[in-house]
Design an enzyme around this catalytic site. Sequence first.
Site, PDB file in Angstrom:
ATOM      1  CE1 TYR A 142     -20.852  62.126 -46.903  1.00  0.00           C
ATOM      2  CE2 TYR A 142     -19.203  62.673 -45.283  1.00  0.00           C
ATOM      3  CZ  TYR A 142     -20.062  62.669 -46.486  1.00  0.00           C
ATOM      4  OH  TYR A 142     -19.815  64.176 -47.156  1.00  0.00           O
TER       5      TYR A 142
ATOM      6  N   GLY B  37     -10.437  55.617 -42.361  1.00  0.00           N
ATOM      7  CA  GLY B  37     -10.636  54.765 -41.492  1.00  0.00           C
ATOM      8  C   GLY B  37     -11.256  53.479 -42.144  1.00  0.00           C
ATOM      9  CG  HIS B  38     -15.537  53.900 -42.964  1.00  0.00           C
ATOM     10  ND1 HIS B  38     -15.744  55.016 -43.287  1.00  0.00           N
ATOM     11  CD2 HIS B  38     -16.499  53.418 -42.016  1.00  0.00           C
ATOM     12  CE1 HIS B  38     -16.473  55.500 -42.383  1.00  0.00           C
ATOM     13  NE2 HIS B  38     -17.198  54.466 -41.602  1.00  0.00           N
TER      14      HIS B  38
ATOM     15  CD  GLN C  71     -25.283  51.754 -34.421  1.00  0.00           C
ATOM     16  OE1 GLN C  71     -25.114  50.623 -34.934  1.00  0.00           O
ATOM     17  NE2 GLN C  71     -23.895  52.553 -34.502  1.00  0.00           N
TER      18      GLN C  71
HETATM   19  P1  AMP Z   1     -19.100  53.577 -38.797  1.00  0.00           P
HETATM   20  O1  AMP Z   1     -19.427  53.704 -39.930  1.00  0.00           O
HETATM   21  O2  AMP Z   1     -18.648  55.056 -37.803  1.00  0.00           O
HETATM   22  O3  AMP Z   1     -19.980  52.837 -37.836  1.00  0.00           O
HETATM   23  O4  AMP Z   1     -17.571  52.965 -38.594  1.00  0.00           O
HETATM   24  C1  AMP Z   1     -17.353  51.574 -39.203  1.00  0.00           C
HETATM   25  C2  AMP Z   1     -16.177  51.030 -38.638  1.00  0.00           C
HETATM   26  O5  AMP Z   1     -14.762  51.812 -39.032  1.00  0.00           O
HETATM   27  C3  AMP Z   1     -16.020  50.724 -37.181  1.00  0.00           C
HETATM   28  O6  AMP Z   1     -15.531  49.615 -36.938  1.00  0.00           O
HETATM   29  C4  AMP Z   1     -15.177  52.069 -36.544  1.00  0.00           C
HETATM   30  O7  AMP Z   1     -14.483  51.657 -35.530  1.00  0.00           O
HETATM   31  C5  AMP Z   1     -14.191  52.139 -37.841  1.00  0.00           C
HETATM   32  N1  AMP Z   1     -13.817  53.359 -37.748  1.00  0.00           N
HETATM   33  C6  AMP Z   1     -14.133  54.507 -37.823  1.00  0.00           C
HETATM   34  N2  AMP Z   1     -13.240  55.607 -37.835  1.00  0.00           N
HETATM   35  C7  AMP Z   1     -12.244  54.912 -38.023  1.00  0.00           C
HETATM   36  C8  AMP Z   1     -10.959  55.535 -38.082  1.00  0.00           C
HETATM   37  N3  AMP Z   1     -10.718  56.882 -37.783  1.00  0.00           N
HETATM   38  N4  AMP Z   1      -9.879  54.752 -37.995  1.00  0.00           N
HETATM   39  C9  AMP Z   1     -10.056  53.205 -37.975  1.00  0.00           C
HETATM   40  N5  AMP Z   1     -11.345  52.776 -37.957  1.00  0.00           N
HETATM   41  C10 AMP Z   1     -12.372  53.702 -37.915  1.00  0.00           C
END
Ligand code: AMP
Length: 279
Positions: free
Chosen positions: A32, A36-37, A61
């Site tokens: 999703y 950030g990703h 998790q």
């Molecule tokens: P997730 O899919 O939420 O597990 O996130 C995957 C990666 O994206 C993890 O390393 C998160 O820390 C990083 N991430 C999620 N949101 C952000 C954001 N707003 N800015 C930078 N990295 C992000």
Amino acid sequence: MDVVRSVAEMKARANELRAAGRRIGLVPTMGYFHEGHLSLMRESVRESDETVVSLFVNPTQFGPAEDLEKYPRDFERDREMAERTGATILFAPETRDVYPEGFRTYVRVEAWSDLMCGVTRPIHFRGVTTVCCKLFNIVRPHRAYFGQKDAQQALIIRRMVLDLDMDLEVIVLPIVREENGLAMSSRNKYLGPEERREAVRLWKSLCEARRLHETGVTDAAAVRSEMEKIIGGTPLARLDYIEMMDAVTLEKAVVLKPGTLVAVAVFFGGTRLIDNIVI
Ligand code: AMP
């Protein structure tokens, strides 16, 4: 970009790439995608010969009462977004392939997994470290990219890599925010319009901590109480925690100084949001 669905195929591809001398970057995600990703993927593409984006909503998790089932998913949209960054492989395995019958081995970083987010999510970090350890073994990356958004997760992964002599570099990149300061998160999708407006309070409370520090207020208790006022300014928010700790050792901070991690977690209804800054 190739889509790889099986663990065995991903291992074979990683071995071939390694043998050909290609440098592999890995971006572990639960999908999703948002900016950030994408920022992690772009950096990996810039620094690596091959970028593997893993997309796996990792059941180990999530606690029993958490949002595993309703976690937002949109494979086709994610595939297109990842492809546009220049990533070369999207690794999207099935749960039963990652955790086959009989699975019973976990990796856990002691003590740090029980702090902060670990208080309300006691099995969360054990799941994160276990899946990342598996992904590192399957994908064999030279570098793995994580976001500072999940500051505790990044520290725990770094610690695991160091403690278990894993042969890769952990790269942690800055938090990407909406225009109003709200940290981007796949879980922002759960917020109603009013909750979304009020969610900016996390960021505002962190800015206030930074401002107070700049004006000479360094007492952690005093800063916390000002942050609580900001977050408590709406009945929609329920504070989970405000923590101030050393950004490297995770020791509790009594006074704020450069290098102090200020982290918050707040519930809006059933949605739990996190954010942080380092002073
Ligand atoms: P997730 O899919 O939420 O597990 O996130 C995957 C990666 O994206 C993890 O390393 C998160 O820390 C990083 N991430 C999620 N949101 C952000 C954001 N707003 N800015 C930078 N990295 C992000």
